[in-house]
Scaffold this active site. Sequence first.
Site, PDB file in Angstrom:
ATOM      1  N   LEU A 137     -90.043 106.065  83.288  1.00  0.00           N
ATOM      2  CA  LEU A 137     -90.232 106.515  81.664  1.00  0.00           C
ATOM      3  C   LEU A 137     -89.047 106.464  81.001  1.00  0.00           C
ATOM      4  O   LEU A 137     -87.897 106.797  81.154  1.00  0.00           O
ATOM      5  CB  LEU A 137     -90.793 107.888  81.712  1.00  0.00           C
ATOM      6  CG  LEU A 137     -91.147 108.731  80.419  1.00  0.00           C
ATOM      7  CD1 LEU A 137     -92.244 109.305  80.284  1.00  0.00           C
ATOM      8  CD2 LEU A 137     -89.970 109.724  80.019  1.00  0.00           C
ATOM      9  N   LEU A 138     -89.182 106.024  79.893  1.00  0.00           N
ATOM     10  CA  LEU A 138     -88.213 105.890  78.678  1.00  0.00           C
ATOM     11  C   LEU A 138     -88.465 106.777  77.634  1.00  0.00           C
ATOM     12  O   LEU A 138     -89.836 106.850  77.282  1.00  0.00           O
ATOM     13  CB  LEU A 138     -88.142 104.440  78.064  1.00  0.00           C
ATOM     14  CG  LEU A 138     -87.306 104.127  76.709  1.00  0.00           C
ATOM     15  CD1 LEU A 138     -87.000 102.758  76.637  1.00  0.00           C
ATOM     16  CD2 LEU A 138     -88.474 104.385  75.583  1.00  0.00           C
ATOM     17  N   ASP A 191     -86.182 109.130  74.290  1.00  0.00           N
ATOM     18  CA  ASP A 191     -85.349 109.040  72.920  1.00  0.00           C
ATOM     19  C   ASP A 191     -84.351 107.768  73.034  1.00  0.00           C
ATOM     20  O   ASP A 191     -83.609 107.815  73.957  1.00  0.00           O
ATOM     21  CB  ASP A 191     -84.848 110.256  72.649  1.00  0.00           C
ATOM     22  CG  ASP A 191     -85.569 111.430  72.916  1.00  0.00           C
ATOM     23  OD1 ASP A 191     -86.861 111.408  73.018  1.00  0.00           O
ATOM     24  OD2 ASP A 191     -85.042 112.646  72.688  1.00  0.00           O
ATOM     25  N   GLN A 196     -83.085 107.882  76.873  1.00  0.00           N
ATOM     26  CA  GLN A 196     -83.581 108.658  78.096  1.00  0.00           C
ATOM     27  C   GLN A 196     -84.540 107.863  79.101  1.00  0.00           C
ATOM     28  O   GLN A 196     -85.285 107.343  78.700  1.00  0.00           O
ATOM     29  CB  GLN A 196     -84.220 109.752  77.406  1.00  0.00           C
ATOM     30  CG  GLN A 196     -83.628 110.686  76.476  1.00  0.00           C
ATOM     31  CD  GLN A 196     -82.798 111.622  77.334  1.00  0.00           C
ATOM     32  OE1 GLN A 196     -83.326 112.631  77.966  1.00  0.00           O
ATOM     33  NE2 GLN A 196     -81.668 111.424  77.351  1.00  0.00           N
ATOM     34  N   SER A 201     -80.877 114.348  75.430  1.00  0.00           N
ATOM     35  CA  SER A 201     -80.350 113.349  74.143  1.00  0.00           C
ATOM     36  C   SER A 201     -78.907 113.699  73.609  1.00  0.00           C
ATOM     37  O   SER A 201     -78.503 114.786  73.468  1.00  0.00           O
ATOM     38  CB  SER A 201     -81.374 113.362  73.126  1.00  0.00           C
ATOM     39  OG  SER A 201     -82.608 112.578  73.746  1.00  0.00           O
ATOM     40  N   ARG A 255     -80.830 121.722  71.536  1.00  0.00           N
ATOM     41  CA  ARG A 255     -80.202 120.304  71.733  1.00  0.00           C
ATOM     42  C   ARG A 255     -80.133 119.236  70.833  1.00  0.00           C
ATOM     43  O   ARG A 255     -80.587 119.432  70.046  1.00  0.00           O
ATOM     44  CB  ARG A 255     -81.314 119.906  73.148  1.00  0.00           C
ATOM     45  CG  ARG A 255     -82.506 119.961  72.763  1.00  0.00           C
ATOM     46  CD  ARG A 255     -83.683 119.311  73.802  1.00  0.00           C
ATOM     47  NE  ARG A 255     -85.158 119.710  73.454  1.00  0.00           N
ATOM     48  CZ  ARG A 255     -85.750 120.768  73.909  1.00  0.00           C
ATOM     49  NH1 ARG A 255     -85.212 121.875  74.288  1.00  0.00           N
ATOM     50  NH2 ARG A 255     -86.896 120.714  73.466  1.00  0.00           N
ATOM     51  N   ASP A 256     -79.621 118.061  71.489  1.00  0.00           N
ATOM     52  CA  ASP A 256     -79.640 116.858  70.702  1.00  0.00           C
ATOM     53  C   ASP A 256     -78.690 116.608  69.683  1.00  0.00           C
ATOM     54  O   ASP A 256     -78.769 116.639  68.688  1.00  0.00           O
ATOM     55  CB  ASP A 256     -80.987 116.413  70.428  1.00  0.00           C
ATOM     56  CG  ASP A 256     -82.204 116.889  71.197  1.00  0.00           C
ATOM     57  OD1 ASP A 256     -82.103 116.546  72.483  1.00  0.00           O
ATOM     58  OD2 ASP A 256     -83.448 116.792  70.908  1.00  0.00           O
TER      59      ASP A 256
HETATM   60  C1  FRU Z   1     -87.479 114.573  72.503  1.00  0.00           C
HETATM   61  C2  FRU Z   1     -86.659 115.355  73.720  1.00  0.00           C
HETATM   62  C3  FRU Z   1     -85.318 115.782  73.395  1.00  0.00           C
HETATM   63  C4  FRU Z   1     -84.630 116.136  74.711  1.00  0.00           C
HETATM   64  C5  FRU Z   1     -85.113 114.863  75.250  1.00  0.00           C
HETATM   65  C6  FRU Z   1     -85.362 114.859  76.536  1.00  0.00           C
HETATM   66  O1  FRU Z   1     -88.251 113.590  73.074  1.00  0.00           O
HETATM   67  O2  FRU Z   1     -87.329 116.249  74.129  1.00  0.00           O
HETATM   68  O3  FRU Z   1     -85.231 117.141  72.427  1.00  0.00           O
HETATM   69  O4  FRU Z   1     -83.092 115.953  74.409  1.00  0.00           O
HETATM   70  O5  FRU Z   1     -86.448 114.534  74.832  1.00  0.00           O
HETATM   71  O6  FRU Z   1     -85.577 113.752  77.591  1.00  0.00           O
END
Ligand code: FRU
Length: 489
Positions: free
Chosen positions: A44-45, A47, A63, A107, A167-168
Amino acid sequence: MKLSNEQKYRLLEQAEPNELKRLYELVEKSHWRQSYHIQPPIGLLNDPNGFTYYQGEYHLFYQWFPLGTDHGMKYWYHTKSRDLAEWEDVGIGITPGGRYDSHGAYSGSGIVKDELLYLMYTGNTRDQDWVRHPFQNMAIMDTSGGITKREMPVIDAVPHGYTDHFRDPKVWEQEGRYWCVIGAQRTDHTGCTVLYSSEDLMEWSFEGEISTRLDPFGYMWECPDYFELDGQGVLLFSPQGIEPQGAYYSNIYQSGYVVGAPLQLDTRSFAHGDFQELDRGFDFYAQQTTVAPDGRRILVGWMGLPEIDYPTDEHGWAHCLTLPRELTLREGKLIQRPARELERLRQEHHHAQVELRDECVSFTGFEGSSYELLCQFDTMDGDRFGIEFRIGTDEKTVLTYDRKLRQVVLDRSRSGKPVAVEYGEQRSCSLEADQIRFHLFVDTSSVEIFVNDGEEVFTSRIFPETDSTGIRFFAEGGTASCEADWWKL
Ligand code: FRU
């Protein structure tokens, strides 16, 4: 097949004997593999991450959960390109599994400093009680392409007032300092963005929350991105928990932006206009931008959504990234055009021009499952006109401009294998125009539609049969003139 938590949070080296081989074989047989989009080799791909121009190349990570199509142990997978059109697979960028990213390298973003590429990301961890503890970590890529994770997090705690949904990080440089926005959830379960600053990318100070007029607006904001364009401030993010409203907010989660006077870094106040959706299609989320060497702001998104089953799950892979888009601002609205470099992908070409009178016609050479199609409709008195594509015996995807309703409508109810039908099979948006330009990028299992030079975009997966390759142009209830160019990609 759904995996248990133990199965989902395995590293690659914990795969069963033959598990990877079986996955690769399954993917190899899939007739929905894309031909010019970034897609995972297996698994799975989601972000796009770390999108940066560094040493003459664009680096774009994503990701990646290799061992299935659930969301499990996330790696950063690395791709790069000289021109935003042809991408090279580099392999794994960041491997999770350390103390501060034991349950995934989530991410994050990239920034160049002292000839090194700094990759700041969220380390996802879970304790024995399966409680989440996020850390913000740093990995550094050097000029040889080697990536080294820093041992300790650069932000090791969630500030008071926020939950473990934190996050992110998206980093930028301004006024001689580094800044980063992080997607957060307040303890009252509303979403927001917080701001940190740093002298050196290693020590970060919590500045506080960015104060917006969107309060409350959903329960979590994922993947924030802040930048300035033409002297305006733009905050992009992906809010969760927004209810549908007419033709708006139709997908499970949204992605959009607010535009205003530049963010005041000292007070963190941001005076902005209404939230606007970035994309009107079925499958778009978690976008990230970077700056090209010539100053253009380029955006890439995930062509998929969380918590939705997709037909390729059974084929051992899921999702792809969108094509890169150039962003500009017009009267407070983001205009998104396909990156001009994509013209390099064009091969064989066909051109056609016709006056449609209550009819549906096809043109010689216009067909296929991987192409670019540019079509302009004008001098029309018809009620509706548009394009049918990926047509097969029982299938077609239909793009219509309804001149009476002043609406663009994308219908995937007959596009092939159904996806997320509980969220509807049509997407639409209002558009006042006397001339309509539809610019389509069709790949084996997707379509990206740019309307009137990027005023609106519809990004969608479709899962037709291999031999559903027809294209037809139609006008109903009157006439429309139509001029079209088709390129094989
Ligand atoms: C968004 C998310 C981000 C997280 C990542 C995990 O799609 O949920 O917030 O960092 O995917 O894969």
